[in-house]
Design an enzyme around this catalytic site. Structure first.
Site, PDB file in Angstrom:
ATOM      1  N   ARG A  77       0.841  -1.224   0.000  1.00  0.00           N
ATOM      2  CA  ARG A  77       0.000   0.000   0.000  1.00  0.00           C
ATOM      3  C   ARG A  77       0.870   1.266   0.000  1.00  0.00           C
ATOM      4  O   ARG A  77       1.532   1.560  -0.935  1.00  0.00           O
ATOM      5  CB  ARG A  77      -0.991  -0.007   1.186  1.00  0.00           C
ATOM      6  N   ASN A 107      -1.316  -3.034  -7.481  1.00  0.00           N
ATOM      7  CA  ASN A 107      -2.641  -2.404  -7.333  1.00  0.00           C
ATOM      8  C   ASN A 107      -2.635  -1.380  -6.206  1.00  0.00           C
ATOM      9  O   ASN A 107      -3.499  -1.371  -5.339  1.00  0.00           O
ATOM     10  CB  ASN A 107      -3.735  -3.460  -7.109  1.00  0.00           C
ATOM     11  N   HIS A 193      -3.327 -13.426 -11.465  1.00  0.00           N
ATOM     12  CA  HIS A 193      -4.431 -13.728 -10.562  1.00  0.00           C
ATOM     13  C   HIS A 193      -5.486 -14.374 -11.441  1.00  0.00           C
ATOM     14  O   HIS A 193      -6.157 -13.701 -12.225  1.00  0.00           O
ATOM     15  CB  HIS A 193      -4.969 -12.453  -9.895  1.00  0.00           C
ATOM     16  N   ASP A 314       0.303 -13.243   0.263  1.00  0.00           N
ATOM     17  CA  ASP A 314      -0.728 -12.322  -0.238  1.00  0.00           C
ATOM     18  C   ASP A 314      -1.181 -11.382   0.884  1.00  0.00           C
ATOM     19  O   ASP A 314      -2.377 -11.155   1.070  1.00  0.00           O
ATOM     20  CB  ASP A 314      -1.918 -13.089  -0.847  1.00  0.00           C
ATOM     21  N   HIS A 318      -6.370  -4.148   4.947  1.00  0.00           N
ATOM     22  CA  HIS A 318      -7.426  -3.127   4.816  1.00  0.00           C
ATOM     23  C   HIS A 318      -7.799  -2.693   6.225  1.00  0.00           C
ATOM     24  O   HIS A 318      -7.476  -3.385   7.186  1.00  0.00           O
ATOM     25  CB  HIS A 318      -8.677  -3.717   4.152  1.00  0.00           C
ATOM     26  N   GLY A 333      -9.168  -9.566   1.493  1.00  0.00           N
ATOM     27  CA  GLY A 333      -7.736  -9.559   1.800  1.00  0.00           C
ATOM     28  C   GLY A 333      -7.491  -9.588   3.293  1.00  0.00           C
ATOM     29  O   GLY A 333      -8.281  -9.040   4.073  1.00  0.00           O
TER      30      GLY A 333
HETATM   31  O1  DOR Z   1      -7.954 -10.821  -1.293  1.00  0.00           O
HETATM   32  C1  DOR Z   1      -7.332 -10.126  -2.088  1.00  0.00           C
HETATM   33  N1  DOR Z   1      -6.904  -8.884  -1.748  1.00  0.00           N
HETATM   34  N2  DOR Z   1      -7.090 -10.593  -3.312  1.00  0.00           N
HETATM   35  C2  DOR Z   1      -6.566  -9.812  -4.273  1.00  0.00           C
HETATM   36  O2  DOR Z   1      -6.354 -10.301  -5.360  1.00  0.00           O
HETATM   37  C3  DOR Z   1      -6.284  -8.389  -4.022  1.00  0.00           C
HETATM   38  C4  DOR Z   1      -6.003  -8.183  -2.600  1.00  0.00           C
HETATM   39  C5  DOR Z   1      -5.932  -6.727  -2.219  1.00  0.00           C
HETATM   40  O3  DOR Z   1      -5.185  -5.983  -2.848  1.00  0.00           O
HETATM   41  O4  DOR Z   1      -6.564  -6.334  -1.237  1.00  0.00           O
HETATM   42 ZN    ZN Z   2      -2.619 -10.199  -3.872  1.00  0.00          ZN
HETATM   43 ZN    ZN Z   3      -4.705 -11.852  -6.366  1.00  0.00          ZN
END
Ligand code: DOR
Ligand code: ZN
Ligand code: ZN
Length: 452
Positions: A77, A107, A193, A314, A318, A333
Site C-alpha cells: 500500500r 494495485n 491472478h 498475499d 485493509h 484480503g
Molecule cells: O484478497 C485479495 N486482496 N485478493 C486480491 O487479489 C487483491 C487483494 C488486495 O489488494 O486487497
Molecule cells: Zn494479492
Molecule cells: Zn490476487
C-alpha cells in the site's frame, strides 16, 4: 575473499560486521552446528568455529538459522493507501515474520502501471523500508511499455484477470496474447491472478460471507488457469500463477512440468476452509476465497509433496471499517506476513510438513523464481539475509501485537510452536524478540535482473 562483490555491496560496506555463534544452520538439506560471519552485508564464512571477532556477536545457543524468507506476493500500500499500510509498517510486519525480502503488488494508489510510476514508488520506499523490497508492475500489452518496466527493475507484469489494473479488454484472447507476447519479448515474468471475471457473481442479494464465498465458485479459477495455460503454450513466456486455491488447478499447472510455469499457494488456502468463513465472516474474506475442507486438505497435501513452487502470503491489509461491511461491500484480503512462518513451523513440529519443504517454499524457490540469485540460501557470498528461529517456542496468534496496521487475522487465537527470534537483513539486526530494533532505511530497493 568474497568473489561476489558487486557495486551494490560496495554501497553497503561500512556496515558493522556480525557473527552468529553456535547456531543450527540450515545448509541445503540439513542443519549443522556452527557459526556465520557476515561482512559488508554478505555472508563471508560459515564454519564450525570462527576465530575472528566482529562488531556485533549473537550467541545463538542452538537456535535454528534459516535463509531469510522471500515473500513474492505482498501489498504494501503506502502513498494514497497509507491508511491501510505503509512501507514502514508493512516491512516491519515482514521482519517480524522472518521475511527479509518482499515483492510488492501493483494495485496501489497510484497503481504501478508504468516504468515511471515504478521508479517513483521505489524512490518513495527507499529510506522507509526495514527489509528489501522489489516491485511488480501492472500487465500491459504495449511492447515499449513492457520493455521500460523491465529496465526499471520490475519483477513481473501482474495480470489481474478479474479487473485489470491497467485497462485491457481481457475477455479477448488476442489481447491476452499481446500481453503474453510483450512479457516474452521483454523477458518479464507474467504473474497471474487467475479468476475469470465472467464467472463471478455480479447480481443478487448476498446476506452472509459464507454465501459470498460459496458463490465465488471454483470454476472461475479453473477456467482462467486453463485459458492462460492454453495461451502460454502458444507464446512460451514464463507464467507464475498466484495464490492457487484449488488442488485441481495446481495439478493442471504441474502436470505440464514446464520450467516456464510456476505456482504459488498461501497459508490461508492450505490451512483454512469455507467452514472458517461461517464463524469468522469478514476476517476470512479474501479472493480467491477459501474452499471446501476437502480441497484445503488436498492443497495442503500437495504442498507437503512439493507440487506448488512457492508459498506467498498475499499480505493484503485493509482497515476494519473497509472489511466489516455488508458482504458485497467488504474489501477482500487479510494480513499474512506475521503469521505464515509460525503457522508453518507448527506444522513442522506436528510432523505434517518437513523443514526442508518449508525452506524451499518460503525461501529457496521464491528466490529462484524471481531471480534473486544471492538470496534464498545460506552460503559464503550470499546476502546477509537470515532468520533465527526458536523451533520450540510456543505462542498464540495475537493480531493486537501485529506491526501491520491490520490488527485482525483468521488465525487469531491459534496455538503455535516455533517462532521468529531474530531477523537479519543485509547483515543488520532488524527484529529481535518482539521488537523492531533498526531504523527504517536499512532495506534495499531490489531491481530484477541486477542480481542483488
Ligand atoms: O484478497 C485479495 N486482496 N485478493 C486480491 O487479489 C487483491 C487483494 C488486495 O489488494 O486487497
Ligand atoms: Zn494479492
Ligand atoms: Zn490476487
Amino acid at each position: 575473499m568474497n568473489n561476489l562483490k558487486s557495486p551494490e555491496s560496495e554501497k553497503t560496506s561500512g556496515l558493522p560486521s556480525l557473527i552468529i555463534r553456535d547456531a543450527n544452520i540450515w545448509t541445503k538439506n540439513d542443519t549443522t552446528r556452527g557459526s556465520i560471519l557476515i561482512e559488508h552485508g554478505r555472508i563471508q564464512k560459515i564454519a564450525r568455529n570462527i576465530t575472528e571477532r566482529a562488531d556485533e556477536e549473537i550467541l545463538a545457543n542452538g537456535l535454528l538459522v534459516l535463509p531469510g524468507l522471500v515473500d513474492a506476493h505482498v501489498h504494501l500500500r503506502d502513498m494514497n493507501l497509507s491508511y491501510k499500510e505503509d512501507f514502514t509498517t508493512g516491512t516491519a510486519a515482514a521482519a517480524a515474520g522472518g521475511f527479509t525480502s518482499v515483492i510488492d503488488m501493483p494495485n496501489s494508489l497510484p497503481p504501478t502501471d508504468s516504468a515511471e510510476r515504478l521508479r517513483e514508488r521505489a524512490r518513495r520506499a527507499s529510506g522507509k523500508i526495514l527489509v528489501n523490497v522489489g516491485f511488480h508492475a501492472a500487465a500491459v500489452k504495449d511492447q515499449d511499455a513492457a520493455n521500460e518496466m523491465k529496465s526499471a527493475g520490475a519483477f513481473s507484469m501482474k495480470l489481474y484477470l478479474p479487473n485489470p489494473i491497467a485497462p485491457l479488454d481481457i475477455d479477448d484472447d488476442r489481447v491476452v496474447v499481446q500481453v503474453l507476447d510483450a512479457a516474452k519479448q521483454a523477458s518479464l515474468l507474467l504473474t497471474v491472478h487467475a479468476e475469470d471475471a465472467t464467472k463471478l457473481p455480479r447480481t443478487g442479494e448476498i446476506k452472509t460471507f459464507a454465501e459470498l464465498v460459496r458463490l465465488r465458485r471454483g470454476n472461475a479459477e479453473t477456467s482462467a488457469v486453463r485459458r492462460i495455460l492454453r495461451l502460454q503454450r502458444r507464446i512460451g513466456c514464463r507464467v507464475h500463477f498466484c495464490h492457487v486455491s484449488l488442488p485441481s488447478s495446481l495439478s493442471a499447472i504441474s502436470n505440464l512440468s514446464s520450467s516456464r510455469l510456476s505456482s504459488e499457494v498461501t497459508p490461508h488456502h492450505t490451512l483454512l476452509s469455507e467452514n472458517h468463513v461461517m464463524t469468522l465472516g469478514w476476517k476470512a474474506w479474501m479472493v480467491p476465497p477459501l474452499r471446501s475442507p476437502k480441497d484445503t486438505r488436498k492443497l495442503f497435501h500437495a504442498m507437503k509433496m512439493g507440487i506448488p513452487t512457492i508459498m506467498a502470503t498475499d499480505h493484503a491489509p485493509h482497515t476494519v471499517k473497509e472489511k466489516a461491511r455488508l458482504p458485497r461491500k467488504s474489501s477482500p484480503g487479510i494480513p499474512g506476513l506475521e503469521t505464515a512462518l509460525s503457522l508453518m513451523l507448527t506444522m513442522v513440529n506436528n510432523g505434517k510438513l518437513s523443514l526442508g519443504r518449508l525452506v524451499s517454499l518460503l525461501s529457496n524457490n521464491p528466490a529462484k523464481v524471481f531471480d534473486l540469485r544471492s538470496k534464498g540460501r545460506l552460503e559464503s557470498g550470499a546476502d546477509g539475509d537470515l532468520v533465527l528461529v526458536d523451533l520450540k517456542k510456543r505462542g498464540t496468534i495475537d493480531p493486537e501485537k501485529f506491526f501491520s496496521k491490520a490488527h485482525y487475522s483468521p488465525f487469531e487465537g491459534w496455538k503455535t510452536q516455533g517462532a521468529v527470534h531474530t531477523t537479519i537483513v543485509n547483515g543488520l539486526v532488524v527484529y529481535r524478540d518482539g521488537e523492531i530494533v533498526a531504523k527504517p532505511g536499512g532495506g534495499k530497493v531490489l531491481k530484477s535482473g541486477r542480481h542483488e
